[in-house]
Enzyme design. Structure first.
Site, PDB file in Angstrom:
ATOM      1  N   CYS A  79       0.837  -1.204   0.000  1.00 40.84           N
ATOM      2  CA  CYS A  79       0.000   0.000   0.000  1.00 40.84           C
ATOM      3  C   CYS A  79       0.876   1.260   0.000  1.00 40.84           C
ATOM      4  CB  CYS A  79      -0.968  -0.035   1.177  1.00 40.84           C
ATOM      5  SG  CYS A  79      -2.370   1.104   0.969  1.00 40.84           S
TER       6      CYS A  79
ATOM      7  N   HIS B 295      -3.543  -5.481   1.164  1.00 35.98           N
ATOM      8  CA  HIS B 295      -3.324  -5.807   2.567  1.00 35.98           C
ATOM      9  C   HIS B 295      -3.770  -7.244   2.819  1.00 35.98           C
ATOM     10  CE1 HIS B 295      -2.328  -1.799   4.011  1.00 35.98           C
ATOM     11  NE2 HIS B 295      -3.348  -1.299   3.331  1.00 35.98           N
TER      12      HIS B 295
END
Length: 536
Positions: free
Chosen positions: A354, A472
């Site tokens: 991310c 994630h």
């Protein structure tokens, strides 16, 4: 699960609950922050589930960078997502209708029912938003009460914070709106436990004190018999029972909510292991639970690093997620870690998740002022040929896919199925067609969230050692995690290991272990009577 996954999830089905009372509530509040409210809430959620109740968690307002994506693609505090898992139910935004994600300059992103509402200062939040928040949180808890036998509620900080009580939507006012008895949790490990309990009660209004029905003393080390005189005094002084003394435990394997838990790594002597993995401890680190499955692997040593001299020569470096990519990238440059990472990457393995993925690119642009001043541009680490442009909207959704990068062909990672979730405001696109960086994986929309998640994700450098992804939970996929670790092992001249750790089953076992420990030390009969739900 796919054919490359380790076996079994260990998940149980929710039991039928006909005949049980509906809409009972009980609330855990604390004498301070970080006294263990979330863990005790999780334990009670699991106990009530084990005893046959349909149970749900609730926290009206949470402040956390470690968030969770619900099956329908909404963002809530991670603690409530984990508590929903302990209850054996899908998480919804009713379990955490207001989430605050701290940003720089004393501002926070306000997330309402899973979607960004506004970026507000503390003053504007209190004066402009809180007066309207009662309706939001009351409607949410009432929906849960209509759907479940028991709602286990969690407060925030302390109910005795005088400066915050006027517009309180998370402690005593919330308990009153939901008709919830309150159990007060205190941390004895930090000292002054009796003073903190009595002092909290003294600062409550009489009607608030009447709502407190029991005390739970948490994080005790030693012989409870030596504590008993103090417990007797406390009950006599307040007229309120002590419902239990929970022992100190740092091996519960329950996901943490806040990055304050990373402080436990400072100065910790770590055992030597086959693989040494360094994780960059970004100041605004978020969703750091991405690393938990790696910590659980027997051949891995995880180190959190904050300075260039701490980096050393690990077998891999992970740059995790962050709430403010640009600010943390500036921090990397100011500390000298950016130069150390670029030097390390010439021969080493780097994975960015991310915000960490965004940092690996050539530059970051913020045309709408999502993270910095409108129009801001900052150079990235230059380790992947791509740039990130921050958008005004946030992407939050669950996703699944398959590793397709041809540079991984012939390894355990190629064609490996993965699933996880995305929470980000940037879009990252390749910048140089002449450099053969490839998308890391092909994504499909999840069963629950048929939105626009189909497409490609991430990049793999042609050298096969540097990769980035928005996904994630990537290392929560057993086969992917073991395949990535085995690649490090082979590069080091070590034999690969079989995929033996089933992390989902480990999580289920951790919930049961937590519940068993709580049962041993809590007077559950009294708690059931306080709850008004009868015997289990």
């Amino acid at each position: 699960m796919n054919e490359k996954s380790c076996a079994g999830s260990g998940a149980e089905q929710v039991k039928e609950t006909r005949g049980f009372p509906q809409g009972r509530t009980i609330m855990l509040q604390g004498t301070a922050s970080d006294v263990g409210k979330s863990v005790v809430t999780t334990a009670l959620c699991r106990i009530f589930k084990q005893d046959g109740y349909r149970v749900a968690p609730f926290k009206s307002q949470n402040m956390a960078l470690n968030s969770y994506v619900t099956p329908d693609g909404k963002e809530i505090g991670r603690a409530q997502g984990v508590q929903a898992e302990a209850c054996g139910i899908p998480a919804t935004t009713d379990m955490n209708p207001v989430l605050l994600k701290p940003m720089q300059d004393m501002n926070a992103q306000v997330v309402v029912h899973g979607k960004p509402y506004k970026n507000l200062s503390a003053r504007d939040y209190r004066s402009g938003f809180l007066p309207e928040a009662k309706r939001i949180v009351v409607e949410a808890v009432n929906r849960l009460r209509n759907a479940y036998n028991i709602v286990v509620m969690e407060g925030a900080g302390s109910p005795a914070e005088i400066n915050l009580k006027q517009n309180d939507i998370v402690n005593m006012n919330m308990a009153a709106w939901a008709e919830a008895p309150v159990l007060l949790v205190a941390d004895i490990d930090r000292g002054g436990v009796f003073a903190s309990i009595v002092g909290t009660l003294e600062l409550l209004e009489p009607h608030e004190r009447e709502r407190v029905q029991g005390f739970i003393i948490n994080k005790f080390r030693g012989d409870v018999a030596l504590l008993q005189p103090g417990l007797d005094w406390l009950e006599e002084r307040t007229g309120i029972p002590v419902l239990g003394v929970l022992p100190y435990a740092d091996d519960l394997d329950i996901e943490a909510e806040d990055s304050v838990t990373l402080e436990q790594w400072k100065g910790k002597v770590l055992p030597e292991n086959d693989l040494d993995i360094a994780v960059v401890a970004l100041p605004r680190i978020s969703n750091f639970t991405d690393i938990d499955p790696l910590i659980a692997e027997s051949d891995v040593r995880i180190r959190y690093v904050r300075r260039p001299q701490e980096l050393g020569t690990p077998d891999a470096v992970i740059i995790p997620g962050t709430k403010s990519t640009m600010a943390d990238l500036i921090w990397l440059k100011e500390t000298g870690l950016s130069d150390a990472l670029v030097s390390y990457a010439k021969e080493g393995t780097v994975a960015g998740i991310c915000g960490g993925y965004q940092m690996l690119g050539e530059r970051l642009r913020d045309p709408y002022g999502a993270e910095a001043e409108e129009g801001a541009v900052i150079d990235g680490l230059g380790l992947l040929p791509m740039e990130t442009v921050f958008a005004a909207d946030k992407r939050t959704e669950r996703a699944r896919g398959t590793v397709i990068a041809s540079g991984l062909r012939g390894t355990e990672l190629y064609d490996c199925s993965v699933e996880g979730y995305e929470i980000h405001m940037g879009r990252s696109l390749p910048t140089a067609a002449d450099i053969a960086a490839e998308p890391l994986m092909k994504l499909q929309a999840s069963d629950e969230n048929e939105t626009d998640s189909a497409g490609f994700d991430g990049l793999l450098h042609p050298n096969g050692r540097i990769m980035g992804t928005y996904l994630h939970g990537l290392f929560h996929n057993d086969a992917f995690r073991r395949g990535w670790l085995n690649g490090l092992r082979v590069a080091k001249g070590l034999a690969p290991l079989p995929c033996e750790l089933n992390f989902a089953a480990r999580r289920e076992a951790a919930f049961d272990r937590l519940a068993d420990q709580a049962r041993r030390h809590l007077n559950m009969d009294k708690i059931y009577r306080i709850l008004g739900a009868g015997e289990p």
